[in-house]
Design a protein around this motif. Structure first.
Motif, PDB file in Angstrom:
ATOM      1  N   LYS A 292       0.833  -1.212   0.000  1.00 54.58           N
ATOM      2  CA  LYS A 292       0.000   0.000   0.000  1.00 54.58           C
ATOM      3  C   LYS A 292       0.867   1.261   0.000  1.00 54.58           C
ATOM      4  CE  LYS A 292      -3.555   2.362   2.745  1.00 54.58           C
ATOM      5  NZ  LYS A 292      -4.362   2.305   3.998  1.00 54.58           N
ATOM      6  N   ASN A 293       1.999   1.178   0.692  1.00 51.33           N
ATOM      7  CA  ASN A 293       2.885   2.332   0.804  1.00 51.33           C
ATOM      8  C   ASN A 293       3.926   2.408  -0.309  1.00 51.33           C
ATOM      9  OD1 ASN A 293       1.605   3.232   3.154  1.00 51.33           O
ATOM     10  ND2 ASN A 293       2.889   1.931   4.459  1.00 51.33           N
ATOM     11  N   SER A 294       3.808   1.516  -1.290  1.00 54.20           N
ATOM     12  CA  SER A 294       4.740   1.517  -2.414  1.00 54.20           C
ATOM     13  C   SER A 294       4.036   2.017  -3.671  1.00 54.20           C
ATOM     14  CB  SER A 294       5.274   0.100  -2.672  1.00 54.20           C
ATOM     15  OG  SER A 294       4.309  -0.690  -3.343  1.00 54.20           O
ATOM     16  N   ASN A 295       4.809   2.192  -4.718  1.00 51.75           N
ATOM     17  CA  ASN A 295       4.243   2.598  -6.008  1.00 51.75           C
ATOM     18  C   ASN A 295       4.119   1.410  -6.965  1.00 51.75           C
ATOM     19  OD1 ASN A 295       4.099   5.408  -5.385  1.00 51.75           O
ATOM     20  ND2 ASN A 295       6.325   5.560  -5.695  1.00 51.75           N
ATOM     21  N   LEU A 296       4.299   0.199  -6.440  1.00 56.88           N
ATOM     22  CA  LEU A 296       4.283  -0.980  -7.289  1.00 56.88           C
ATOM     23  C   LEU A 296       2.856  -1.330  -7.717  1.00 56.88           C
ATOM     24  CD1 LEU A 296       6.828  -3.315  -5.429  1.00 56.88           C
ATOM     25  CD2 LEU A 296       7.241  -1.767  -7.345  1.00 56.88           C
ATOM     26  N   GLN A 297       2.726  -1.803  -8.948  1.00 59.06           N
ATOM     27  CA  GLN A 297       1.425  -2.264  -9.428  1.00 59.06           C
ATOM     28  C   GLN A 297       0.975  -3.448  -8.590  1.00 59.06           C
ATOM     29  OE1 GLN A 297       1.272  -3.251 -13.613  1.00 59.06           O
ATOM     30  NE2 GLN A 297      -0.623  -4.412 -13.407  1.00 59.06           N
ATOM     31  N   GLN A 298      -0.255  -3.410  -8.094  1.00 62.86           N
ATOM     32  CA  GLN A 298      -0.792  -4.512  -7.295  1.00 62.86           C
ATOM     33  C   GLN A 298      -2.304  -4.404  -7.255  1.00 62.86           C
ATOM     34  OE1 GLN A 298      -2.296  -3.995  -4.081  1.00 62.86           O
ATOM     35  NE2 GLN A 298      -1.787  -1.860  -3.734  1.00 62.86           N
ATOM     36  N   SER A 299      -2.951  -5.532  -6.933  1.00 64.81           N
ATOM     37  CA  SER A 299      -4.408  -5.541  -6.795  1.00 64.81           C
ATOM     38  C   SER A 299      -4.789  -6.349  -5.560  1.00 64.81           C
ATOM     39  CB  SER A 299      -5.068  -6.130  -8.048  1.00 64.81           C
ATOM     40  OG  SER A 299      -4.610  -7.450  -8.290  1.00 64.81           O
ATOM     41  N   ILE A 300      -3.991  -6.224  -4.513  1.00 66.42           N
ATOM     42  CA  ILE A 300      -4.192  -6.998  -3.283  1.00 66.42           C
ATOM     43  C   ILE A 300      -5.579  -6.728  -2.706  1.00 66.42           C
ATOM     44  CG2 ILE A 300      -3.427  -7.213  -0.879  1.00 66.42           C
ATOM     45  CD1 ILE A 300      -0.550  -6.831  -1.908  1.00 66.42           C
ATOM     46  N   ASP A 301      -6.286  -7.808  -2.376  1.00 62.53           N
ATOM     47  CA  ASP A 301      -7.623  -7.761  -1.773  1.00 62.53           C
ATOM     48  C   ASP A 301      -8.680  -7.147  -2.685  1.00 62.53           C
ATOM     49  OD1 ASP A 301      -6.544  -8.885   0.527  1.00 62.53           O
ATOM     50  OD2 ASP A 301      -6.294  -6.968   1.543  1.00 62.53           O
ATOM     51  N   SER A 302      -8.398  -7.029  -3.966  1.00 68.02           N
ATOM     52  CA  SER A 302      -9.386  -6.407  -4.865  1.00 68.02           C
ATOM     53  C   SER A 302     -10.576  -7.341  -5.111  1.00 68.02           C
ATOM     54  CB  SER A 302      -8.746  -6.015  -6.197  1.00 68.02           C
ATOM     55  OG  SER A 302      -8.229  -7.144  -6.865  1.00 68.02           O
ATOM     56  N   ARG A 303     -10.337  -8.641  -5.164  1.00 71.82           N
ATOM     57  CA  ARG A 303     -11.434  -9.602  -5.349  1.00 71.82           C
ATOM     58  C   ARG A 303     -12.049  -9.969  -4.005  1.00 71.82           C
ATOM     59  NH1 ARG A 303      -9.131 -14.428  -7.380  1.00 71.82           N
ATOM     60  NH2 ARG A 303     -11.234 -15.266  -7.661  1.00 71.82           N
ATOM     61  N   TYR A 304     -11.223 -10.257  -3.030  1.00 69.81           N
ATOM     62  CA  TYR A 304     -11.678 -10.523  -1.665  1.00 69.81           C
ATOM     63  C   TYR A 304     -10.441 -10.456  -0.775  1.00 69.81           C
ATOM     64  CZ  TYR A 304      -9.890 -15.180  -2.825  1.00 69.81           C
ATOM     65  OH  TYR A 304      -9.086 -16.215  -3.240  1.00 69.81           O
ATOM     66  N   THR A 305     -10.676 -10.253   0.521  1.00 73.29           N
ATOM     67  CA  THR A 305      -9.567 -10.196   1.466  1.00 73.29           C
ATOM     68  C   THR A 305      -9.190 -11.613   1.871  1.00 73.29           C
ATOM     69  OG1 THR A 305     -10.306  -8.059   2.296  1.00 73.29           O
ATOM     70  CG2 THR A 305      -8.783  -9.298   3.691  1.00 73.29           C
ATOM     71  N   ILE A 306      -8.005 -12.029   1.491  1.00 72.73           N
ATOM     72  CA  ILE A 306      -7.604 -13.412   1.753  1.00 72.73           C
ATOM     73  C   ILE A 306      -7.295 -13.599   3.233  1.00 72.73           C
ATOM     74  CG2 ILE A 306      -5.139 -13.001   1.232  1.00 72.73           C
ATOM     75  CD1 ILE A 306      -5.259 -15.855  -0.123  1.00 72.73           C
ATOM     76  N   SER A 307      -7.857 -14.655   3.799  1.00 77.98           N
ATOM     77  CA  SER A 307      -7.637 -14.930   5.218  1.00 77.98           C
ATOM     78  C   SER A 307      -7.567 -16.431   5.508  1.00 77.98           C
ATOM     79  CB  SER A 307      -8.766 -14.316   6.055  1.00 77.98           C
ATOM     80  OG  SER A 307     -10.021 -14.756   5.595  1.00 77.98           O
ATOM     81  N   THR A 308      -7.807 -17.246   4.482  1.00 79.19           N
ATOM     82  CA  THR A 308      -7.780 -18.697   4.679  1.00 79.19           C
ATOM     83  C   THR A 308      -6.414 -19.269   4.295  1.00 79.19           C
ATOM     84  OG1 THR A 308      -8.568 -19.177   2.438  1.00 79.19           O
ATOM     85  CG2 THR A 308     -10.246 -18.818   4.138  1.00 79.19           C
TER      86      THR A 308
END
Length: 227
Positions: free
Chosen positions: A150-166
């Motif tokens: 989140k604090n970087s400028n790198l391309q990412q889509s973390i948690d965009s589909r769902y928040t992974i917790s399993t």
């Protein structure tokens, strides 16, 4: 999240739907033109665990031989889907070393991760092995990854589909109509609480992968040893 409750609810809802014939077929598995790729940080289970999983898969194959089964080489736990698979993404859009450095930074305080595979659960289109981290290490590491990306400028889509917790591992997907949905769930019920074993995670992989994590199309970008 209470993982046991989550897996239980998922299994109850999905097994009832499958038994009633209200399951989903993944029509993309056989699509050779499927060009959905992404970047994933993942865990590979130990060889002993894979042997236990194959016992379950062998039972499923007797009833439903035409479905899609993950070979040993493709079975995995997703730690984080860093860039979700899509037709728009290609590896030349990023500098993998930047991602490797950020992951290394996130691992500074990470201890050994231990996963217990016990029981199975389901979705309307797949069967999965239930994974239970034995402590908070995996959750803490995931949160550190989220924070640093989140604090970087790198391309990412973390948690965009769902928040992974399993910490599950998908082992079977429906690619054809089921011969006998109720028989499949009978087999699944037998393995509902089956103990597949426990393993220490000694290594994480950063991979460029297709939707199904097929070894033939996967490119390993980095390996990360855990203490």
């Amino acid at each position: 999240m209470n993982l046991t409750e989550h897996y239980n609810q998922l299994y109850k809802t999905s097994s009832e739907a499958i038994s009633a014939g209200k399951y989903s077929i993944d029509t993309e598995i056989k699509n050779e033109a499927d060009s959905r790729f992404g970047i994933t940080l993942l865990i590979r289970p130990s060889e002993e665990i894979k042997t236990s999983i194959q016992f379950f898969i062998d039972e499923l194959k007797k009833a439903e031989p035409e479905q899609y089964y993950y070979p040993d080489s493709d079975i995995h736990i997703t730690v984080m889907s860093i860039i979700s698979c899509s037709e728009e993404f290609q590896l030349n859009q990023i500098a993998p070393n930047d991602y490797i450095q950020l992951i290394c930074k996130s691992m500074v305080d990470a201890d050994k991760i231990k996963i217990h595979f016990k029981g199975i659960t389901a979705s309307p289109s797949a069967l999965m092995i239930q994974g239970f981290p034995t402590d908070e290490t995996l959750d803490n590491f995931r949160n550190k990854l989220r924070e640093n990306f989140k604090n970087s400028n790198l391309q990412q889509s973390i948690d965009s589909r769902y928040t992974i917790s399993t910490a599950h591992a998908t082992v079977m997907r429906f690619q054809e109509p089921l011969h006998d949905p109720k028989k499949l769930i009978e087999i699944a019920d037998k393995f509902r609480d089956y103990d597949f074993g426990e393993f220490d995670v000694n290594n994480l992989e950063l991979v460029y992968n297709d939707w199904y994590q097929r070894k033939s199309t996967t490119r390993v970008l980095g390996n990360f040893g855990l203490r």
